[in-house]
Design an enzyme around this catalytic site. Sequence first.
Site, PDB file in Angstrom:
ATOM      1  N   LYS A 121       3.572  35.665 -28.524  1.00  0.00           N
ATOM      2  CA  LYS A 121       4.199  34.485 -27.920  1.00  0.00           C
ATOM      3  C   LYS A 121       4.656  34.750 -26.485  1.00  0.00           C
ATOM      4  O   LYS A 121       4.411  33.946 -25.584  1.00  0.00           O
ATOM      5  CB  LYS A 121       5.406  34.039 -28.758  1.00  0.00           C
ATOM      6  CG  LYS A 121       5.065  33.551 -30.139  1.00  0.00           C
ATOM      7  CD  LYS A 121       6.294  33.018 -30.866  1.00  0.00           C
ATOM      8  CE  LYS A 121       7.262  34.108 -31.268  1.00  0.00           C
ATOM      9  NZ  LYS A 121       6.730  35.021 -32.291  1.00  0.00           N
ATOM     10  N   THR A 122       5.342  35.872 -26.299  1.00  0.00           N
ATOM     11  CA  THR A 122       5.884  36.163 -24.967  1.00  0.00           C
ATOM     12  C   THR A 122       4.772  36.305 -23.940  1.00  0.00           C
ATOM     13  O   THR A 122       4.852  35.756 -22.834  1.00  0.00           O
ATOM     14  CB  THR A 122       6.739  37.440 -25.012  1.00  0.00           C
ATOM     15  OG1 THR A 122       7.882  37.205 -25.859  1.00  0.00           O
ATOM     16  CG2 THR A 122       7.219  37.833 -23.629  1.00  0.00           C
ATOM     17  N   GLU A 165       8.548  29.536 -25.352  1.00  0.00           N
ATOM     18  CA  GLU A 165       8.242  30.342 -26.518  1.00  0.00           C
ATOM     19  C   GLU A 165       8.924  29.687 -27.722  1.00  0.00           C
ATOM     20  O   GLU A 165      10.115  29.376 -27.666  1.00  0.00           O
ATOM     21  CB  GLU A 165       8.758  31.758 -26.279  1.00  0.00           C
ATOM     22  CG  GLU A 165       8.313  32.770 -27.281  1.00  0.00           C
ATOM     23  CD  GLU A 165       8.643  34.189 -26.836  1.00  0.00           C
ATOM     24  OE1 GLU A 165       8.975  35.000 -27.710  1.00  0.00           O
ATOM     25  OE2 GLU A 165       8.564  34.470 -25.626  1.00  0.00           O
TER      26      GLU A 165
END
Length: 464
Positions: A121-122, A165
């Site tokens: 995600k990051t 995110e």
Amino acid sequence: MAPGLPTAMNRPHFIGIGGAGMSGIAKILAQRGAEVAGSDARESATAQALRERGATVHIGHDAAHLAADASCVVVSSAIREDNPELARARELGIPVVHRSDALASLMDGLRPIAVAGTHGKTTTTSMLAVSLKSLGLNPSYAIGGDLDVPGSNADHGEGEIFVAEADESDRSFHKYKPEVAIILNVELDHHANYASMDEIYESFETFTTKIVPGGTLVIAADQAGAAELTRRIRDTTSLKVVTYGESESADIRIHKITPRGLTSEVTVLLDGKLLTFTVSVPGRHYAQNAVAALAAGVAMGIPARNLASALKTYTGVKRRLQLKGEENGVQVIDSYAHHPTEMTADLEAMRSAAGDSRLLVLFQPHLFSRTQELGKEMGQALALADASVVLDIYPAREDPIPGITSALIIDAAREAGADVQAAADKDAAVAAVAGMAKPGDLVLTMGAGDVTELGPRILDQLRG
């Protein structure tokens, strides 16, 4: 006061303001004109960066830190009910707002892209933020890690896009209403909150129902959990579903990934045409993340060729295969990987980058519950390294579980043929890794805890 600042957020107090997610929201609110205050357990560069934005940051948790006129108190799922500031807020009747609700309020009136998945995600959120910024679209964004300097994990932009995110760990991603959502993968994790894969699927299905009517779901075609989720929702959703991956059935098909040292060249088949671009970080999983970012941008109406060119400007985020330095021919790289799938992906990428040289790993397990469920798989992943040193479990928010120690991982690693040893403490771990490193080796510090602090110490010892 800046437009877009919710009234309830004009004087927020953050408990745990230095955390990756909390600090980003606090920064954006400060940029929008809020009088931000908060506290954190210890001093940090992030706390100082927030002070430079005008925020008041206290160190330590004390009821006296909470101003009586605070408009709300923002908490994450990590904040316990017995926290003195939270208890004081309840006494005073100050509204308590979860971090996800605060973030959701910042997205109101904008065009959100929410990036979800068990891993990646990051990185993917960062790729989108950097690319859109380089194209002059001036997005707002909230990322779970710093791009470079402390405080670079979030920004208030004047554009209409907000990239965020979306965290599934506590189901808080159900709060968002994105125009475009990305699901990178679906796997069992966060064992304190999910008891089975069925619960994970149900949670991700709920997330897809939050996408606005007419919106788009971008989802991996190759990963088994994502493919199963697609099968479950395909016949019941009116969303546009765009799959990406190496599968021949993918809507955006990855035609080829060519490793080039610490970068990759990626060719995709999009709308019947081949498109090639460079990803400036190593590994197949990062190349796939870049294709997910490309697909999401295209769903927002941005020309694919422009995005492909812009993606090259992304050069990584802190703790995601971040080069910490080189001494005496030994490169030290830091990885946030803590789940077996992430560990395997980063180790394979570094194995490829190492070539004929050795890959040495200093691994710190994260959470007792994760080690209990996935310790064997963690150990098997470490077999990809030439040698590994394993620290004690980093507990984070958890209390110990009887019988659950790093020995579970070490035993599994040895069964898989790995050369692995336990470290009594951090000093011993640093000495062990520095002692075995030779010119040409790659050293990888790996884990979601404070193992990230040991890379510079290894470099110091290598320097002599």
